[in-house]
Design a protein around this motif. Structure first.
Motif, PDB file in Angstrom:
ATOM      1  N   SER A   8       0.899  -1.274  -0.103  1.00 13.09           N
ATOM      2  CA  SER A   8       0.029   0.068  -0.036  1.00 13.09           C
ATOM      3  C   SER A   8       0.765   1.315   0.011  1.00 13.09           C
ATOM      4  O   SER A   8       0.333   2.170  -0.732  1.00 13.09           O
ATOM      5  N   ILE A   9       1.953   1.241   0.766  1.00  6.37           N
ATOM      6  CA  ILE A   9       2.894   2.389   0.891  1.00  6.37           C
ATOM      7  C   ILE A   9       3.743   2.641  -0.469  1.00  6.37           C
ATOM      8  O   ILE A   9       3.572   3.813  -0.986  1.00  6.37           O
ATOM      9  N   PHE A  10       4.076   1.470  -0.864  1.00  6.26           N
ATOM     10  CA  PHE A  10       4.657   1.519  -2.453  1.00  6.26           C
ATOM     11  C   PHE A  10       3.693   2.183  -3.299  1.00  6.26           C
ATOM     12  O   PHE A  10       4.037   2.976  -4.220  1.00  6.26           O
ATOM     13  N   HIS A  11       2.455   1.517  -3.407  1.00  8.52           N
ATOM     14  CA  HIS A  11       1.478   2.173  -4.397  1.00  8.52           C
ATOM     15  C   HIS A  11       1.219   3.589  -4.208  1.00  8.52           C
ATOM     16  O   HIS A  11       1.266   4.276  -5.225  1.00  8.52           O
ATOM     17  N   ASP A  12       1.167   4.115  -2.902  1.00  8.59           N
ATOM     18  CA  ASP A  12       0.791   5.707  -2.690  1.00  8.59           C
ATOM     19  C   ASP A  12       1.953   6.304  -3.166  1.00  8.59           C
ATOM     20  O   ASP A  12       1.772   7.242  -3.758  1.00  8.59           O
ATOM     21  N   GLU A  13       3.207   5.499  -2.800  1.00  5.12           N
ATOM     22  CA  GLU A  13       4.531   6.513  -3.265  1.00  5.12           C
ATOM     23  C   GLU A  13       4.497   6.562  -4.918  1.00  5.12           C
ATOM     24  O   GLU A  13       4.909   7.617  -5.421  1.00  5.12           O
ATOM     25  N   LEU A  14       4.196   5.492  -5.485  1.00  4.04           N
ATOM     26  CA  LEU A  14       4.272   5.492  -7.063  1.00  4.04           C
ATOM     27  C   LEU A  14       2.938   6.372  -7.533  1.00  4.04           C
ATOM     28  O   LEU A  14       3.566   7.005  -8.674  1.00  4.04           O
ATOM     29  N   ILE A  15       2.219   6.404  -6.807  1.00  6.47           N
ATOM     30  CA  ILE A  15       1.094   7.383  -7.290  1.00  6.47           C
ATOM     31  C   ILE A  15       1.553   9.141  -7.180  1.00  6.47           C
ATOM     32  O   ILE A  15       1.312   9.761  -8.020  1.00  6.47           O
ATOM     33  N   LYS A  16       2.258   9.012  -6.052  1.00  2.00           N
ATOM     34  CA  LYS A  16       2.826  10.690  -5.946  1.00  2.00           C
ATOM     35  C   LYS A  16       3.856  10.994  -7.045  1.00  2.00           C
ATOM     36  O   LYS A  16       3.690  11.769  -7.283  1.00  2.00           O
ATOM     37  N   LEU A  17       4.982   9.943  -7.291  1.00  2.00           N
ATOM     38  CA  LEU A  17       5.548  10.075  -8.356  1.00  2.00           C
ATOM     39  C   LEU A  17       5.182  10.382  -9.761  1.00  2.00           C
ATOM     40  O   LEU A  17       5.513  11.342 -10.165  1.00  2.00           O
ATOM     41  N   TYR A  18       4.135   9.459  -9.792  1.00  2.00           N
ATOM     42  CA  TYR A  18       3.445   9.848 -11.306  1.00  2.00           C
ATOM     43  C   TYR A  18       2.809  11.376 -11.246  1.00  2.00           C
ATOM     44  O   TYR A  18       2.966  12.001 -12.482  1.00  2.00           O
ATOM     45  N   LEU A  19       2.021  11.477 -10.125  1.00  2.00           N
ATOM     46  CA  LEU A  19       1.372  12.886 -10.341  1.00  2.00           C
ATOM     47  C   LEU A  19       2.432  13.791 -10.204  1.00  2.00           C
ATOM     48  O   LEU A  19       2.181  14.959 -10.995  1.00  2.00           O
ATOM     49  N   GLN A  20       3.623  13.810  -9.659  1.00  2.00           N
ATOM     50  CA  GLN A  20       4.668  14.992  -9.696  1.00  2.00           C
ATOM     51  C   GLN A  20       5.076  14.976 -11.098  1.00  2.00           C
ATOM     52  O   GLN A  20       5.410  16.013 -11.605  1.00  2.00           O
ATOM     53  N   GLU A  21       5.298  13.890 -11.696  1.00  5.85           N
ATOM     54  CA  GLU A  21       5.969  14.039 -13.200  1.00  5.85           C
ATOM     55  C   GLU A  21       5.001  14.740 -13.941  1.00  5.85           C
ATOM     56  O   GLU A  21       5.313  15.578 -15.100  1.00  5.85           O
ATOM     57  N   ILE A  22       3.620  14.289 -13.844  1.00 13.88           N
ATOM     58  CA  ILE A  22       2.661  15.061 -14.550  1.00 13.88           C
ATOM     59  C   ILE A  22       2.647  16.490 -14.626  1.00 13.88           C
ATOM     60  O   ILE A  22       2.713  17.258 -15.351  1.00 13.88           O
ATOM     61  N   PHE A  23       2.778  17.091 -13.162  1.00  9.88           N
ATOM     62  CA  PHE A  23       2.604  18.376 -12.691  1.00  9.88           C
ATOM     63  C   PHE A  23       3.943  18.875 -13.443  1.00  9.88           C
ATOM     64  O   PHE A  23       3.943  20.109 -13.907  1.00  9.88           O
ATOM     65  N   ASN A  24       5.032  18.280 -13.231  1.00 12.20           N
ATOM     66  CA  ASN A  24       6.196  19.047 -13.801  1.00 12.20           C
ATOM     67  C   ASN A  24       6.162  19.090 -15.259  1.00 12.20           C
ATOM     68  O   ASN A  24       6.667  20.087 -15.937  1.00 12.20           O
ATOM     69  N   ALA A  25       5.475  18.030 -16.100  1.00 13.78           N
ATOM     70  CA  ALA A  25       5.710  18.011 -17.342  1.00 13.78           C
ATOM     71  C   ALA A  25       4.730  19.226 -17.930  1.00 13.78           C
ATOM     72  O   ALA A  25       4.954  20.221 -18.682  1.00 13.78           O
ATOM     73  N   ILE A  26       3.290  19.539 -17.152  1.00 13.78           N
ATOM     74  CA  ILE A  26       2.688  20.523 -17.613  1.00 13.78           C
ATOM     75  C   ILE A  26       3.414  22.132 -17.046  1.00 13.78           C
ATOM     76  O   ILE A  26       3.305  23.090 -17.959  1.00 13.78           O
ATOM     77  N   HIS A  27       4.128  22.013 -16.020  1.00  7.58           N
ATOM     78  CA  HIS A  27       4.662  23.327 -15.653  1.00  7.58           C
ATOM     79  C   HIS A  27       5.825  23.542 -16.936  1.00  7.58           C
ATOM     80  O   HIS A  27       6.092  24.795 -17.188  1.00  7.58           O
ATOM     81  N   GLU A  28       6.529  22.482 -17.372  1.00  9.27           N
ATOM     82  CA  GLU A  28       7.453  22.853 -18.424  1.00  9.27           C
ATOM     83  C   GLU A  28       6.635  23.249 -19.663  1.00  9.27           C
ATOM     84  O   GLU A  28       7.296  24.168 -20.253  1.00  9.27           O
ATOM     85  N   GLN A  29       5.610  22.760 -19.934  1.00  8.94           N
ATOM     86  CA  GLN A  29       4.763  23.160 -21.044  1.00  8.94           C
ATOM     87  C   GLN A  29       4.498  24.409 -21.053  1.00  8.94           C
ATOM     88  O   GLN A  29       4.419  25.295 -22.125  1.00  8.94           O
ATOM     89  N   GLN A  30       3.928  24.824 -19.714  1.00  7.32           N
ATOM     90  CA  GLN A  30       3.444  26.396 -19.572  1.00  7.32           C
ATOM     91  C   GLN A  30       4.929  27.308 -19.731  1.00  7.32           C
ATOM     92  O   GLN A  30       4.599  28.283 -20.301  1.00  7.32           O
ATOM     93  N   LYS A  31       5.883  27.057 -19.152  1.00  7.93           N
ATOM     94  CA  LYS A  31       7.173  27.908 -19.430  1.00  7.93           C
ATOM     95  C   LYS A  31       7.444  28.042 -21.022  1.00  7.93           C
ATOM     96  O   LYS A  31       7.754  28.994 -21.432  1.00  7.93           O
ATOM     97  N   GLU A  32       7.174  26.807 -21.646  1.00  7.73           N
ATOM     98  CA  GLU A  32       7.513  27.001 -23.238  1.00  7.73           C
ATOM     99  C   GLU A  32       6.351  27.794 -23.947  1.00  7.73           C
ATOM    100  O   GLU A  32       6.632  28.434 -24.796  1.00  7.73           O
TER     101      GLU A  32
END
Length: 121
Positions: A8-32
């Motif tokens: 469960s902890i591993f799953h939660d951390e994986l979801i957090k990592l995935y969401l962080q990557e999505i937010f980072n990609a959106i932020h980079e696109q907004q800068k571009e």
């Protein structure tokens, strides 16, 4: 029920990592997009209108006044930027010189997460 908590902890951390990557990609696109707006006056997600009839080759012709959504702006050596657009009415893609487009000033732009092929390109 051994290991259930760890999974469960591993799953939660994986979801957090995935969401962080999505937010980072959106932020980079907004800068571009901001850089593109400053440099060319257009960015992905902007709504534009054709100022003159334009041939789309074997896909036909788009009439003046047709609205399109900007996907990308590409500079060319002769200073005439090429704009990759999608015509929502037909789903047709096209590459149109920026000189044949007029930006439609709308408060609502197509946000990065709603643009096809944007997040994680």
């Amino acid at each position: 029920f051994e290991g259930g908590e760890q999974q469960s902890i591993f799953h939660d951390e994986l979801i957090k990592l995935y969401l962080q990557e999505i937010f980072n990609a959106i932020h980079e696109q907004q800068k571009e997009d901001q850089a593109s707006l400053e440099k060319y006056g257009l960015a992905a997600g902007d709504i534009v209108e054709l100022t003159a009839e334009y041939s789309l080759g074997k896909w036909g012709t788009a009439k003046a006044g047709t609205e399109a959504r900007v996907s990308k702006v590409v500079p060319t050596p002769n200073q005439s930027n090429q704009v990759y657009v999608t015509f929502p009415e037909t789903g047709t893609l096209g590459v149109v010189p920026q000189t044949k487009l007029k930006k439609i000033e709308k408060k609502l732009r197509v946000t990065p997460e709603k643009q096809e092929g944007r997040v994680g390109d």
